[in-house]
Scaffold this motif. Structure first.
Motif, PDB file in Angstrom:
ATOM      1  N   PRO A  73       4.049   2.994  -4.971  1.00  0.00           N
ATOM      2  CA  PRO A  73       3.254   3.269  -6.171  1.00  0.00           C
ATOM      3  C   PRO A  73       3.141   2.056  -7.093  1.00  0.00           C
ATOM      4  O   PRO A  73       2.086   1.839  -7.706  1.00  0.00           O
ATOM      5  CB  PRO A  73       4.035   4.410  -6.844  1.00  0.00           C
ATOM      6  N   ARG A  74       4.211   1.260  -7.188  1.00  0.00           N
ATOM      7  CA  ARG A  74       4.207   0.099  -8.090  1.00  0.00           C
ATOM      8  C   ARG A  74       3.208  -0.964  -7.671  1.00  0.00           C
ATOM      9  O   ARG A  74       2.683  -1.714  -8.510  1.00  0.00           O
ATOM     10  CB  ARG A  74       5.614  -0.502  -8.146  1.00  0.00           C
ATOM     11  N   THR A  75       2.914  -1.050  -6.372  1.00  0.00           N
ATOM     12  CA  THR A  75       2.097  -2.157  -5.869  1.00  0.00           C
ATOM     13  C   THR A  75       0.808  -1.711  -5.176  1.00  0.00           C
ATOM     14  O   THR A  75       0.028  -2.557  -4.733  1.00  0.00           O
ATOM     15  CB  THR A  75       2.919  -2.997  -4.870  1.00  0.00           C
ATOM     16  N   ALA A  76       0.584  -0.403  -5.071  1.00  0.00           N
ATOM     17  CA  ALA A  76      -0.596   0.092  -4.352  1.00  0.00           C
ATOM     18  C   ALA A  76      -1.903  -0.361  -4.991  1.00  0.00           C
ATOM     19  O   ALA A  76      -2.938  -0.435  -4.321  1.00  0.00           O
ATOM     20  CB  ALA A  76      -0.556   1.614  -4.265  1.00  0.00           C
ATOM     21  N   GLY A  77      -1.873  -0.678  -6.285  1.00  0.00           N
ATOM     22  CA  GLY A  77      -3.078  -1.114  -6.973  1.00  0.00           C
ATOM     23  C   GLY A  77      -3.341  -2.594  -6.890  1.00  0.00           C
ATOM     24  O   GLY A  77      -4.300  -3.092  -7.505  1.00  0.00           O
ATOM     25  N   ARG A  78      -2.523  -3.342  -6.156  1.00  0.00           N
ATOM     26  CA  ARG A  78      -2.760  -4.773  -6.014  1.00  0.00           C
ATOM     27  C   ARG A  78      -4.072  -5.012  -5.275  1.00  0.00           C
ATOM     28  O   ARG A  78      -4.549  -4.149  -4.532  1.00  0.00           O
ATOM     29  CB  ARG A  78      -1.582  -5.426  -5.275  1.00  0.00           C
ATOM     30  N   PRO A  79      -4.671  -6.191  -5.448  1.00  0.00           N
ATOM     31  CA  PRO A  79      -6.045  -6.409  -4.974  1.00  0.00           C
ATOM     32  C   PRO A  79      -6.284  -6.146  -3.497  1.00  0.00           C
ATOM     33  O   PRO A  79      -7.317  -5.572  -3.136  1.00  0.00           O
ATOM     34  CB  PRO A  79      -6.290  -7.883  -5.318  1.00  0.00           C
ATOM     35  N   ILE A  80      -5.368  -6.548  -2.616  1.00  0.00           N
ATOM     36  CA  ILE A  80      -5.637  -6.372  -1.181  1.00  0.00           C
ATOM     37  C   ILE A  80      -5.537  -4.907  -0.769  1.00  0.00           C
ATOM     38  O   ILE A  80      -6.485  -4.365  -0.181  1.00  0.00           O
ATOM     39  CB  ILE A  80      -4.720  -7.271  -0.326  1.00  0.00           C
ATOM     40  N   PRO A  81      -4.413  -4.210  -1.039  1.00  0.00           N
ATOM     41  CA  PRO A  81      -4.379  -2.793  -0.640  1.00  0.00           C
ATOM     42  C   PRO A  81      -5.399  -1.938  -1.376  1.00  0.00           C
ATOM     43  O   PRO A  81      -5.854  -0.918  -0.859  1.00  0.00           O
ATOM     44  CB  PRO A  81      -2.942  -2.362  -0.973  1.00  0.00           C
ATOM     45  N   HIS A  82      -5.804  -2.377  -2.562  1.00  0.00           N
ATOM     46  CA  HIS A  82      -6.794  -1.625  -3.334  1.00  0.00           C
ATOM     47  C   HIS A  82      -8.215  -1.877  -2.837  1.00  0.00           C
ATOM     48  O   HIS A  82      -9.154  -1.171  -3.232  1.00  0.00           O
ATOM     49  CB  HIS A  82      -6.675  -1.998  -4.818  1.00  0.00           C
ATOM     50  N   GLY A  83      -8.385  -2.901  -1.999  1.00  0.00           N
ATOM     51  CA  GLY A  83      -9.707  -3.192  -1.446  1.00  0.00           C
ATOM     52  C   GLY A  83     -10.566  -4.112  -2.294  1.00  0.00           C
ATOM     53  O   GLY A  83     -11.777  -4.234  -2.064  1.00  0.00           O
ATOM     54  N   ASP A  84      -9.967  -4.806  -3.258  1.00  0.00           N
ATOM     55  CA  ASP A  84     -10.744  -5.684  -4.128  1.00  0.00           C
ATOM     56  C   ASP A  84     -11.031  -7.037  -3.489  1.00  0.00           C
ATOM     57  O   ASP A  84     -11.958  -7.741  -3.891  1.00  0.00           O
ATOM     58  CB  ASP A  84      -9.992  -5.902  -5.449  1.00  0.00           C
ATOM     59  N   ILE A  85     -10.222  -7.419  -2.503  1.00  0.00           N
ATOM     60  CA  ILE A  85     -10.417  -8.685  -1.794  1.00  0.00           C
ATOM     61  C   ILE A  85      -9.828  -8.519  -0.403  1.00  0.00           C
ATOM     62  O   ILE A  85      -8.858  -7.781  -0.204  1.00  0.00           O
ATOM     63  CB  ILE A  85      -9.743  -9.861  -2.549  1.00  0.00           C
ATOM     64  N   SER A  86     -10.427  -9.173   0.577  1.00  0.00           N
ATOM     65  CA  SER A  86      -9.908  -9.077   1.939  1.00  0.00           C
ATOM     66  C   SER A  86      -8.689  -9.973   2.102  1.00  0.00           C
ATOM     67  O   SER A  86      -8.502 -10.942   1.344  1.00  0.00           O
ATOM     68  CB  SER A  86     -10.980  -9.493   2.940  1.00  0.00           C
ATOM     69  N   ALA A  87      -7.870  -9.665   3.092  1.00  0.00           N
ATOM     70  CA  ALA A  87      -6.684 -10.483   3.351  1.00  0.00           C
ATOM     71  C   ALA A  87      -7.076 -11.914   3.724  1.00  0.00           C
ATOM     72  O   ALA A  87      -6.405 -12.877   3.338  1.00  0.00           O
ATOM     73  CB  ALA A  87      -5.849  -9.851   4.465  1.00  0.00           C
ATOM     74  N   GLY A  88      -8.178 -12.063   4.462  1.00  0.00           N
ATOM     75  CA  GLY A  88      -8.624 -13.396   4.860  1.00  0.00           C
ATOM     76  C   GLY A  88      -9.022 -14.252   3.670  1.00  0.00           C
ATOM     77  O   GLY A  88      -8.637 -15.427   3.574  1.00  0.00           O
ATOM     78  N   ARG A  89      -9.776 -13.677   2.753  1.00  0.00           N
ATOM     79  CA  ARG A  89     -10.175 -14.433   1.558  1.00  0.00           C
ATOM     80  C   ARG A  89      -8.969 -14.732   0.669  1.00  0.00           C
ATOM     81  O   ARG A  89      -8.874 -15.816   0.081  1.00  0.00           O
ATOM     82  CB  ARG A  89     -11.222 -13.650   0.779  1.00  0.00           C
ATOM     83  N   ALA A  90      -8.054 -13.778   0.576  1.00  0.00           N
ATOM     84  CA  ALA A  90      -6.851 -14.009  -0.227  1.00  0.00           C
ATOM     85  C   ALA A  90      -6.019 -15.135   0.366  1.00  0.00           C
ATOM     86  O   ALA A  90      -5.467 -15.974  -0.362  1.00  0.00           O
ATOM     87  CB  ALA A  90      -6.021 -12.727  -0.307  1.00  0.00           C
ATOM     88  N   ALA A 112       0.818  -1.218   0.000  1.00  0.00           N
ATOM     89  CA  ALA A 112       0.000   0.000   0.000  1.00  0.00           C
ATOM     90  C   ALA A 112       0.850   1.265   0.000  1.00  0.00           C
ATOM     91  O   ALA A 112       0.374   2.338  -0.394  1.00  0.00           O
ATOM     92  CB  ALA A 112      -0.929  -0.001   1.211  1.00  0.00           C
ATOM     93  N   MET A 113       2.117   1.155   0.402  1.00  0.00           N
ATOM     94  CA  MET A 113       2.997   2.323   0.481  1.00  0.00           C
ATOM     95  C   MET A 113       3.762   2.594  -0.805  1.00  0.00           C
ATOM     96  O   MET A 113       4.361   3.659  -0.946  1.00  0.00           O
ATOM     97  CB  MET A 113       4.022   2.121   1.613  1.00  0.00           C
TER      98      MET A 113
END
Length: 297
Positions: A78-95, A75-76
């Motif tokens: 720029p290269r990875t902030a759009g990944r599904p977990i920090p972006h809010g597309d999936i929860s850490a538990g489900r991932a 999340a910190m």
């Protein structure tokens, strides 16, 4: 309503899954496993399919677990902030659940369709990447050196899935080449994204050595990768002259394309270009090993 005010569309579950499991990277490691399988059999059979499925599932599970582990740091940057977990597309538990299902499935495919050795090597790859290398990156800028065992294991998994011994000199030579390759591959990525890594608290060799010295060190390891390819004909991984020429030309091209790393004033476009070159070289290397049995017939 202005275009800027329109809500962003949520990614589809399929695109979220593919991003979470890093399909491109997982697929690349699976491709190197095919080289080990074909190199042992000197050909291919139906078992290659189950081998690739098992390794791909394990690699995708490991990648998803890595994103769970590093979600706060992603999340910190720029290269990875759009990944599904920090972006809010999936929860850490489900991932994490997805990661476990994929990894266990991959292990069981290798175990039931092939043998215990290949399954255990697959488990070692996951354990080394997620249990050792991932936390070590937070502690040392040199983590990639022991962590590069990850690059060496897929060809060995393919070799043993085909029935070979993990201690055979041929597979050790092939694994060593991919081990060496992994180091400059990562250091080029560091040179390209050092500021983002450091912002997230990862130590980098740019802060240890400076960019110019890191570039020279990366060039040296790149030359070492090219030189290590000479082990493959020596240990009979390659026996045909077309495959040897293919790999030799690829190694010469890799070194020539990396020479600008020795000049002053390295910039992002240079690191990106050499990074793409070293990835293409891995493709050439893998293709040469896979094609060699067919060239020698």
């Amino acid at each position: 309503m202005s275009v800027a005010a329109l809500p962003l569309s949520k990614p589809s579950p399929v695109s979220t899954f593919l991003e979470l499991t890093k399909l491109r990277i997982s697929g690349a490691s699976t491709f190197t496993a095919a080289a080990g399988y074909v190199a042992f059999l000197r050909g291919a059979d139906a078992g290659l399919i189950t081998t690739l499925i098992g390794i791909l599932l394990l690699a995708m599970g490991s990648s998803a677990l890595n994103e769970v582990q590093e979600r706060r740091y992603d999340a910190m940057m720029p290269r990875t902030a759009g990944r599904p977990i920090p972006h809010g597309d999936i929860s850490a538990g489900r991932a994490a659940l997805v990661a476990v299902i994929l990894a266990v499935s991959g292990f069981l495919v290798l175990l039931t369709a092939h043998n215990l050795t290949s399954a255990l090597l697959g488990a070692l790859a996951l354990g080394w990447y997620n249990g050792f290398y991932t936390p070590l990156k937070r502690l040392s800028a040199f983590a990639v050196v022991p962590g590069s065992l990850i690059g060496a294991l897929p060809p060995a998994i393919g070799w043993t899935a085909a029935g070979g011994s993990v201690a055979h000199p041929s597979v050790l030579a092939l694994a060593f080449v991919f081990f060496i390759w992994q180091v400059p591959h990562f250091w080029l990525l560091v040179g390209l994204h050092a500021e983002g890594y450091e912002k997230a608290g990862f130590p980098t060799l740019v802060s240890v050595f400076g960019r110019a010295r890191l570039s020279r060190l990366t060039f040296t390891w790149t030359c070492g990768t090219a030189a290590a390819c000479g082990l493959l004909p020596i240990f009979r991984v390659l026996v045909s002259w077309p495959a040897e020429i293919m790999l030799g030309l690829g190694a010469a091209w890799l070194i020539a394309g990396s020479l600008p790393l020795l000049k002053e004033g390295q910039d992002a476009p240079l690191y990106r270009r050499v990074f793409m070159n070293i990835n293409l070289f891995a493709l050439v290397l893998t293709a040469a090993v896979i094609l060699d049995p067919f060239f020698s017939r």
